[in-house]
Write a protein that holds these residues in place. Structure first.
Motif, PDB file in Angstrom:
ATOM      1  N   ASN A  64      56.339  -0.884  99.439  1.00 25.74           N
ATOM      2  CA  ASN A  64      57.242  -1.661  98.609  1.00 25.74           C
ATOM      3  C   ASN A  64      58.450  -0.853  98.159  1.00 25.74           C
ATOM      4  O   ASN A  64      59.494  -0.864  98.815  1.00 25.74           O
ATOM      5  N   GLU A  84      62.347 -23.077  92.177  1.00 27.33           N
ATOM      6  CA  GLU A  84      61.873 -22.103  91.183  1.00 27.33           C
ATOM      7  C   GLU A  84      61.115 -22.862  90.102  1.00 27.33           C
ATOM      8  O   GLU A  84      61.698 -23.644  89.347  1.00 27.33           O
ATOM      9  N   PRO A  85      59.791 -22.631  90.016  1.00 28.64           N
ATOM     10  CA  PRO A  85      59.018 -23.363  88.997  1.00 28.64           C
ATOM     11  C   PRO A  85      59.281 -22.883  87.568  1.00 28.64           C
ATOM     12  O   PRO A  85      58.942 -23.584  86.628  1.00 28.64           O
ATOM     13  N   TYR A  86      59.841 -21.668  87.432  1.00 28.82           N
ATOM     14  CA  TYR A  86      60.056 -21.131  86.073  1.00 28.82           C
ATOM     15  C   TYR A  86      61.534 -20.784  85.883  1.00 28.82           C
ATOM     16  O   TYR A  86      61.864 -19.660  85.522  1.00 28.82           O
ATOM     17  N   GLN A  88      67.678  -4.493 103.538  1.00 28.10           N
ATOM     18  CA  GLN A  88      69.148  -4.570 103.524  1.00 28.10           C
ATOM     19  C   GLN A  88      69.849  -3.492 104.336  1.00 28.10           C
ATOM     20  O   GLN A  88      70.915  -3.734 104.883  1.00 28.10           O
ATOM     21  N   LEU A 105      53.088 -15.443  98.819  1.00 29.81           N
ATOM     22  CA  LEU A 105      53.704 -16.749  99.108  1.00 29.81           C
ATOM     23  C   LEU A 105      54.556 -16.710 100.375  1.00 29.81           C
ATOM     24  O   LEU A 105      54.957 -17.757 100.894  1.00 29.81           O
ATOM     25  N   HIS A 106      54.871 -15.508 100.875  1.00 31.82           N
ATOM     26  CA  HIS A 106      55.809 -15.414 102.000  1.00 31.82           C
ATOM     27  C   HIS A 106      55.336 -16.197 103.230  1.00 31.82           C
ATOM     28  O   HIS A 106      56.114 -16.940 103.825  1.00 31.82           O
ATOM     29  N   LYS A 139      72.996  -8.509 104.113  1.00 30.23           N
ATOM     30  CA  LYS A 139      71.781  -9.084 104.702  1.00 30.23           C
ATOM     31  C   LYS A 139      71.921 -10.601 104.768  1.00 30.23           C
ATOM     32  O   LYS A 139      71.419 -11.244 105.683  1.00 30.23           O
ATOM     33  N   HIS A 196      62.181   0.903 102.277  1.00 33.90           N
ATOM     34  CA  HIS A 196      63.469   0.901 102.992  1.00 33.90           C
ATOM     35  C   HIS A 196      63.707   2.198 103.757  1.00 33.90           C
ATOM     36  O   HIS A 196      64.278   2.194 104.842  1.00 33.90           O
ATOM     37  N   GLU A 235      62.258 -11.926 102.008  1.00 33.19           N
ATOM     38  CA  GLU A 235      62.311 -10.583 101.444  1.00 33.19           C
ATOM     39  C   GLU A 235      61.199  -9.703 102.012  1.00 33.19           C
ATOM     40  O   GLU A 235      60.168 -10.184 102.455  1.00 33.19           O
ATOM     41  N   LYS A 236      61.431  -8.403 101.949  1.00 38.80           N
ATOM     42  CA  LYS A 236      60.415  -7.431 102.349  1.00 38.80           C
ATOM     43  C   LYS A 236      59.449  -7.226 101.189  1.00 38.80           C
ATOM     44  O   LYS A 236      59.855  -7.439 100.051  1.00 38.80           O
ATOM     45  N   GLY A 291      64.190 -15.957  90.044  1.00 35.64           N
ATOM     46  CA  GLY A 291      63.997 -14.884  89.056  1.00 35.64           C
ATOM     47  C   GLY A 291      63.725 -13.569  89.770  1.00 35.64           C
ATOM     48  O   GLY A 291      63.693 -13.520  91.008  1.00 35.64           O
ATOM     49  N   GLY A 292      63.530 -12.504  89.013  1.00 37.28           N
ATOM     50  CA  GLY A 292      63.238 -11.197  89.604  1.00 37.28           C
ATOM     51  C   GLY A 292      64.315 -10.812  90.603  1.00 37.28           C
ATOM     52  O   GLY A 292      65.515 -10.953  90.338  1.00 37.28           O
ATOM     53  N   TYR A 293      63.881 -10.377  91.800  1.00 38.42           N
ATOM     54  CA  TYR A 293      64.854  -9.908  92.789  1.00 38.42           C
ATOM     55  C   TYR A 293      65.749 -11.049  93.310  1.00 38.42           C
ATOM     56  O   TYR A 293      66.849 -10.794  93.811  1.00 38.42           O
ATOM     57  N   GLN A 338      55.174 -20.145 102.670  1.00 42.64           N
ATOM     58  CA  GLN A 338      56.526 -20.703 102.458  1.00 42.64           C
ATOM     59  C   GLN A 338      57.395 -20.561 103.710  1.00 42.64           C
ATOM     60  O   GLN A 338      58.120 -21.496 104.066  1.00 42.64           O
TER      61      GLN A 338
HETATM   62  N1  LIG Z   1      65.093  -5.791  99.029  1.00 44.83           N
HETATM   63  C1  LIG Z   1      64.841  -5.146  97.913  1.00 44.83           C
HETATM   64  O1  LIG Z   1      65.416  -4.093  97.637  1.00 44.83           O
HETATM   65  C2  LIG Z   1      63.849  -5.709  96.951  1.00 44.83           C
HETATM   66  C3  LIG Z   1      63.790  -5.237  95.634  1.00 44.83           C
HETATM   67  C4  LIG Z   1      62.853  -5.812  94.763  1.00 44.83           C
HETATM   68  C5  LIG Z   1      62.003  -6.805  95.220  1.00 44.83           C
HETATM   69  N2  LIG Z   1      62.081  -7.212  96.523  1.00 44.83           N
HETATM   70  C6  LIG Z   1      61.174  -8.247  97.046  1.00 44.83           C
HETATM   71  O2  LIG Z   1      61.544  -9.514  96.526  1.00 44.83           O
HETATM   72  C7  LIG Z   1      60.393 -10.379  96.472  1.00 44.83           C
HETATM   73  C8  LIG Z   1      60.255 -10.930  95.066  1.00 44.83           C
HETATM   74  O3  LIG Z   1      59.945  -9.858  94.203  1.00 44.83           O
HETATM   75  P1  LIG Z   1      60.082 -10.010  92.614  1.00 44.83           P
HETATM   76  O4  LIG Z   1      59.786  -8.680  92.053  1.00 44.83           O
HETATM   77  O5  LIG Z   1      61.346 -10.700  92.305  1.00 44.83           O
HETATM   78  O6  LIG Z   1      58.844 -10.976  92.330  1.00 44.83           O
HETATM   79  P2  LIG Z   1      58.549 -11.873  91.024  1.00 44.83           P
HETATM   80  O7  LIG Z   1      57.076 -11.822  90.818  1.00 44.83           O
HETATM   81  O8  LIG Z   1      59.450 -11.478  89.920  1.00 44.83           O
HETATM   82  O9  LIG Z   1      58.880 -13.366  91.541  1.00 44.83           O
HETATM   83  C9  LIG Z   1      60.143 -13.767  91.970  1.00 44.83           C
HETATM   84  C10 LIG Z   1      60.374 -15.206  91.565  1.00 44.83           C
HETATM   85  O10 LIG Z   1      59.557 -16.085  92.350  1.00 44.83           O
HETATM   86  C11 LIG Z   1      59.226 -17.182  91.489  1.00 44.83           C
HETATM   87  N3  LIG Z   1      58.110 -17.963  92.030  1.00 44.83           N
HETATM   88  C12 LIG Z   1      56.782 -17.794  91.790  1.00 44.83           C
HETATM   89  N4  LIG Z   1      56.093 -18.742  92.453  1.00 44.83           N
HETATM   90  C13 LIG Z   1      56.989 -19.518  93.110  1.00 44.83           C
HETATM   91  C14 LIG Z   1      56.888 -20.641  93.966  1.00 44.83           C
HETATM   92  N5  LIG Z   1      55.710 -21.158  94.295  1.00 44.83           N
HETATM   93  N6  LIG Z   1      58.031 -21.178  94.463  1.00 44.83           N
HETATM   94  C15 LIG Z   1      59.235 -20.652  94.158  1.00 44.83           C
HETATM   95  N7  LIG Z   1      59.401 -19.580  93.343  1.00 44.83           N
HETATM   96  C16 LIG Z   1      58.281 -19.023  92.837  1.00 44.83           C
HETATM   97  C17 LIG Z   1      58.930 -16.517  90.172  1.00 44.83           C
HETATM   98  O11 LIG Z   1      58.981 -17.451  89.103  1.00 44.83           O
HETATM   99  C18 LIG Z   1      60.058 -15.507  90.096  1.00 44.83           C
HETATM  100  O12 LIG Z   1      61.192 -16.054  89.485  1.00 44.83           O
HETATM  101  C19 LIG Z   1      59.202  -9.494  96.901  1.00 44.83           C
HETATM  102  O13 LIG Z   1      58.955  -9.686  98.258  1.00 44.83           O
HETATM  103  C20 LIG Z   1      59.709  -8.092  96.644  1.00 44.83           C
HETATM  104  O14 LIG Z   1      59.066  -7.096  97.412  1.00 44.83           O
HETATM  105  C21 LIG Z   1      62.986  -6.699  97.367  1.00 44.83           C
END
Ligand SMILES: NC(=O)c1ccc[n+]([C@@H]2O[C@H](COP(=O)([O-])OP(=O)(O)OC[C@H]3O[C@@H](n4cnc5c(N)ncnc54)[C@H](O)[C@@H]3O)[C@@H](O)[C@H]2O)c1
Length: 382
Positions: free
Chosen positions: A186, A34-36, A124, A77-78, A299, A190, A95-96, A9-11, A81
């Motif tokens: 954050n 992905e737990p959700y 990236q 979590l980085h 990347k 970049h 991810e950063k 999810g998310g990024y 994990q």
């Molecule tokens: N490179 C970029 O341009 C860029 C842009 C946005 C975010 N990011 C980075 O991406 C990373 C994630 O950010 P986000 O905003 O998507 O976060 P988020 O809080 O939306 O979480 C991302 C996903 O991780 C899942 N998750 C939570 N706990 C978990 C677990 N124990 N095991 C597996 N999955 C789990 C969540 O359910 C969610 O789907 C961060 O490090 C953020 O800084 C990078």
């Protein structure tokens, strides 16, 4: 090569999109942790591709040891994990920001060295054709000595950006984990990282600032800062300026100017997706479109190349340390200016409330043009 994505999810959706849109045609996504999963925008595509989804890393490794694991989960979590994956035999693209703390970044470097696994960090631009070509030209002296690099970003954000998050703009999240989140670590990381990266003396290293000065501000009621003016110098003599805010009136996408002895590099994503140099004799050289999805997906493809060719990732732990150190020292040493109530304006735009500091955008613009930072900026001890 077996590839798993942790956090879909998310990024993480950007990574599933690389596969879905055919941007990494030689690669296949073999598993997701992905737990959700039901909340992920790509859940239907993942199901249609019959990609197995596991609730935890432990459950994944009972079935498969991926060659490469992409970690795109919340920042705290980085470390656990990435350690788990490398200890179990996988390379990692995380991810950063890799970690909020310098010590944790070094710990991850040690684990990577001990396990013989590669650890890439998902900034990236460092992996992109544009920056790879530009850095190669810099190494060959094509542009002459780097003199002054500056960037400007004004990403307006609604109040909910901070109020609905349990970690944005915070030192620690609700669970007490360190996050040290700010606009510099954050959202606009970049662009400062890229200045350090391009001035690194090797393809995969970044330059550590020798001088650093900052003015940090907060428009929103957060623990850290949503506005920054940062300037400094690098060992090769290049000076830099990074200006960014989430609390100015006008939105403006990233723009930059990198001045060299023989040319100036321009990029203004508000008007033109191409980054290019103009040489003193008027000649123009295009380097690429660093925000395009093709270049962002590099990347992943370049991380896979590093694994296949046993070379260093374009961005690894050493590459990110100057940015991490700069963020840490600024946060520790520079007092944060809270914009006074009387300078703040509340505005409803498209159904969301935004706060901005009156005159801040003009101030950012003025300093960007002049290459300066506000009076009251504090010099940081490095
Ligand atoms: N490179 C970029 O341009 C860029 C842009 C946005 C975010 N990011 C980075 O991406 C990373 C994630 O950010 P986000 O905003 O998507 O976060 P988020 O809080 O939306 O979480 C991302 C996903 O991780 C899942 N998750 C939570 N706990 C978990 C677990 N124990 N095991 C597996 N999955 C789990 C969540 O359910 C969610 O789907 C961060 O490090 C953020 O800084 C990078």
């Amino acid at each position: 090569m077996k590839i798993a994505l942790v956090g879909a999810g998310g990024y993480g959706g950007a990574y599933t999109h690389f596969f879905q849109a055919g941007l990494v045609p030689d690669l296949k996504l073999d598993a997701v942790v992905e737990p959700y999963i039901e909340k992920a925008a790509s859940a239907d595509w993942i199901a249609a591709q019959q990609i197995p989804v596991y609730p935890t890393l432990e459950a994944l490794y009972e079935v498969l040891c991926p060659d490469l694991v992409i970690i795109s989960t919340p920042i705290p979590l980085h470390v656990p994990q990435a350690v788990f994956c490398m200890e179990h035999g996988s390379h990692v693209l995380c991810e950063k920001p890799l970690t909020p703390s310098y010590e944790d970044a070094l710990l991850l470097k040690q684990v990577a060295e001990r396990t013989g696994k590669k650890l890439g960090v998902g900034f990236q631009w460092s992996f992109s054709d544009t920056m790879q070509f530009l850095k190669a030209d810099m190494a060959q002296g094509v542009l002459g000595r780097p003199l002054f690099f500056k960037t400007h970003i004004s990403w307006v954000r609604p109040e909910t950006y901070y109020s609905e998050s349990n970690w944005k703009g915070r030192i620690r999240n609700d669970a007490g984990d360190l996050v040290c989140d700010s606009i510099l670590t954050n959202a606009t990381a970049h662009y400062l990282h890229n200045i350090f990266f391009l001035n690194g003396d090797k393809p995969e290293t970044s330059a550590m600032p020798t001088e650093l000065k900052g003015f940090l501000g907060r428009v929103y009621p957060i623990e850290t800062f949503d506005t920054c003016f940062v300037e400094g110098a690098l060992p090769n003599g290049c000076r830099f300026l990074h200006i960014a805010s989430h609390g100015a009136e006008t939105n403006s996408e990233p723009k930059l100017e990198y001045a060299f002895e023989n040319a100036t590099v321009y990029f203004d994503s508000n008007t033109d997706p191409t980054l290019y140099a103009v040489f003193k004799d008027g000649q123009r050289k295009d380097y690429g479109q660093p925000l395009s999805e093709r270049e962002v997906s590099q990347k992943l493809s370049r991380m896979v190349e590093a694994i296949n060719n046993d070379t260093l990732p374009c961005c690894g732990v050493d590459t990110i340390l100057p940015h991490l150190v700069a963020c840490k020292k600024l946060l520790e040493q520079v007092p944060i200016h809270t914009y006074p109530e009387e300078d703040l304006c509340l505005q409803l735009r498209n159904g969301s409330w935004f706060t901005y500091a009156r005159g801040l955008y003009e101030e950012m613009d003025r300093h960007y043009q002049a290459g300066t930072i506000p009076e009251g900026a504090v010099t940081v001890q490095l």
